[in-house]
Write a protein that holds these residues in place. Structure first.
Motif, PDB file in Angstrom:
ATOM      1  N   LEU A 196      42.973  67.464  39.981  1.00 30.57           N
ATOM      2  CA  LEU A 196      44.079  68.207  40.611  1.00 30.57           C
ATOM      3  C   LEU A 196      44.027  69.649  41.055  1.00 30.57           C
ATOM      4  O   LEU A 196      44.436  69.794  42.020  1.00 30.57           O
ATOM      5  CB  LEU A 196      45.301  68.175  39.457  1.00 30.57           C
ATOM      6  N   ARG A 197      43.303  70.316  40.545  1.00 27.61           N
ATOM      7  CA  ARG A 197      42.964  71.762  41.038  1.00 27.61           C
ATOM      8  C   ARG A 197      42.137  71.741  41.986  1.00 27.61           C
ATOM      9  O   ARG A 197      42.528  72.424  43.139  1.00 27.61           O
ATOM     10  CB  ARG A 197      42.234  72.635  39.786  1.00 27.61           C
ATOM     11  N   ARG A 198      41.266  70.620  42.241  1.00 24.00           N
ATOM     12  CA  ARG A 198      40.590  70.336  43.620  1.00 24.00           C
ATOM     13  C   ARG A 198      41.580  69.917  44.752  1.00 24.00           C
ATOM     14  O   ARG A 198      41.355  70.517  45.753  1.00 24.00           O
ATOM     15  CB  ARG A 198      39.664  69.387  43.489  1.00 24.00           C
ATOM     16  N   GLU A 199      42.610  69.264  44.172  1.00 21.21           N
ATOM     17  CA  GLU A 199      43.546  68.802  45.279  1.00 21.21           C
ATOM     18  C   GLU A 199      44.346  70.147  45.687  1.00 21.21           C
ATOM     19  O   GLU A 199      44.809  70.186  46.740  1.00 21.21           O
ATOM     20  CB  GLU A 199      44.617  67.890  44.753  1.00 21.21           C
ATOM     21  N   VAL A 200      44.500  71.012  44.662  1.00 23.64           N
ATOM     22  CA  VAL A 200      45.501  72.085  45.236  1.00 23.64           C
ATOM     23  C   VAL A 200      44.692  72.876  45.927  1.00 23.64           C
ATOM     24  O   VAL A 200      45.143  73.410  47.054  1.00 23.64           O
ATOM     25  CB  VAL A 200      45.871  72.752  43.682  1.00 23.64           C
ATOM     26  N   SER A 201      43.344  72.972  45.650  1.00 21.68           N
ATOM     27  CA  SER A 201      42.573  73.991  46.565  1.00 21.68           C
ATOM     28  C   SER A 201      42.426  73.548  48.137  1.00 21.68           C
ATOM     29  O   SER A 201      42.179  74.302  49.048  1.00 21.68           O
ATOM     30  CB  SER A 201      40.987  74.464  45.881  1.00 21.68           C
ATOM     31  N   SER A 202      42.601  72.393  48.261  1.00 23.22           N
ATOM     32  CA  SER A 202      42.441  72.038  49.696  1.00 23.22           C
ATOM     33  C   SER A 202      43.707  72.190  50.517  1.00 23.22           C
ATOM     34  O   SER A 202      43.425  72.206  51.877  1.00 23.22           O
ATOM     35  CB  SER A 202      42.684  70.147  49.473  1.00 23.22           C
ATOM     36  N   GLY A 203      44.648  72.985  49.978  1.00 26.20           N
ATOM     37  CA  GLY A 203      45.788  73.756  50.601  1.00 26.20           C
ATOM     38  C   GLY A 203      46.557  72.454  51.279  1.00 26.20           C
ATOM     39  O   GLY A 203      47.657  72.914  52.155  1.00 26.20           O
TER      40      GLY A 203
END
Ligand code: AMP
Length: 216
Positions: A37-44
């Motif tokens: 989920l944090r990876r998804e968030v960092s995709s912006g």
């Protein structure tokens, strides 16, 4: 048949740290829904922004969204450690049928037992690496400034949700949503309690003991 382990326990109980150690030593892959989920968030993306606001509030991200993420990241023919999934009964039921479909057998569910006072202290002392996802504690590990002991880059950060207010909300969600999952697994006789207040090495040994006969 391939095997799966589930790690249950409150935030800060050390599930991620132990999953990474097991992944290093044995033929298991860590599946951390929090990291996905944090990876998804960092995709912006706008989806990432929606997820961020839920995570920052300490709540649970929509079940269907997390289940889709798992479906995209799990393949047949591998052994997995589920770290942070399931977080509620619906997800536990989903995981059962998902593993059946992938021909993966759930062999152990480890509950990382830790008292509340330890949780707040540990989470406030936690630093994570924005490059390798390593998790460190400012007291247990030798940390200089924000330099990651693993990557040696200035990449250590404090997670947005590791603040006292959000920790309390995460604990509330954990008690209300995740604790009821214990009975689901106790009935299957694969539920084992780990003393998560011990040192990282002793917790690792306890897990390995309880995996005797299950892994080579
Ligand atoms: P973690 O990295 O496991 O501490 O998770 C951080 C945050 O990600 C949680 O507080 C939730 O907002 C979200 N999250 C992680 N795993 C799940 C899950 N299985 N279901 C819903 N939300 C999740």
């Amino acid at each position: 048949m391939n095997k799966a382990l589930v790690f249950l326990g409150s935030p800060g109980s050390g599930k991620g740290t132990q999953a990474k150690l097991l992944q290093k030593e044995f033929d298991f892959f860590q599946v951390s829904t929090g990291e996905m989920l944090r990876r998804e968030v960092s995709s912006g993306t706008s989806l990432g922004n929606m997820i961020k606001s839920v995570m920052d509030s300490g709540g649970l991200v929509d079940d269907v969204m997390v289940e889709r993420l798992l479906e995209n990241n799990i393949q047949e023919g591998k052994n997995y450690i589920f770290d942070g999934f399931p977080r509620n009964l619906r997800q536990a039921v989903f995981l059962d049928s998902f593993l059946l479909e992938k021909k993966i057998s759930l062999v152990r569910v480890f509950y990382f037992h830790i008292e509340n006072d330890y949780v707040i202290k540990r989470l406030l002392e936690r630093r994570v690496c924005s490059i390798c996802n390593g998790e460190f504690n400012v007291n247990f590990h030798k940390i200089k400034g924000n330099i990651c002991p693993n990557c040696l880059k200035q990449s250590l950060v404090i997670r947005n949700d590791d603040n006292e207010l959000t920790i309390k909300d995460r604990m509330k969600v954990y008690l209300e949503e995740t604790v009821p999952v214990f009975d689901f697994y106790k009935k299957k006789n694969i539920f084992f309690v780990i003393n998560a207040m011990n040192t990282i090495d002793s917790v690792f040994c306890e897990i390995c003991d309880k995996l005797l006969g299950v892994i080579k």
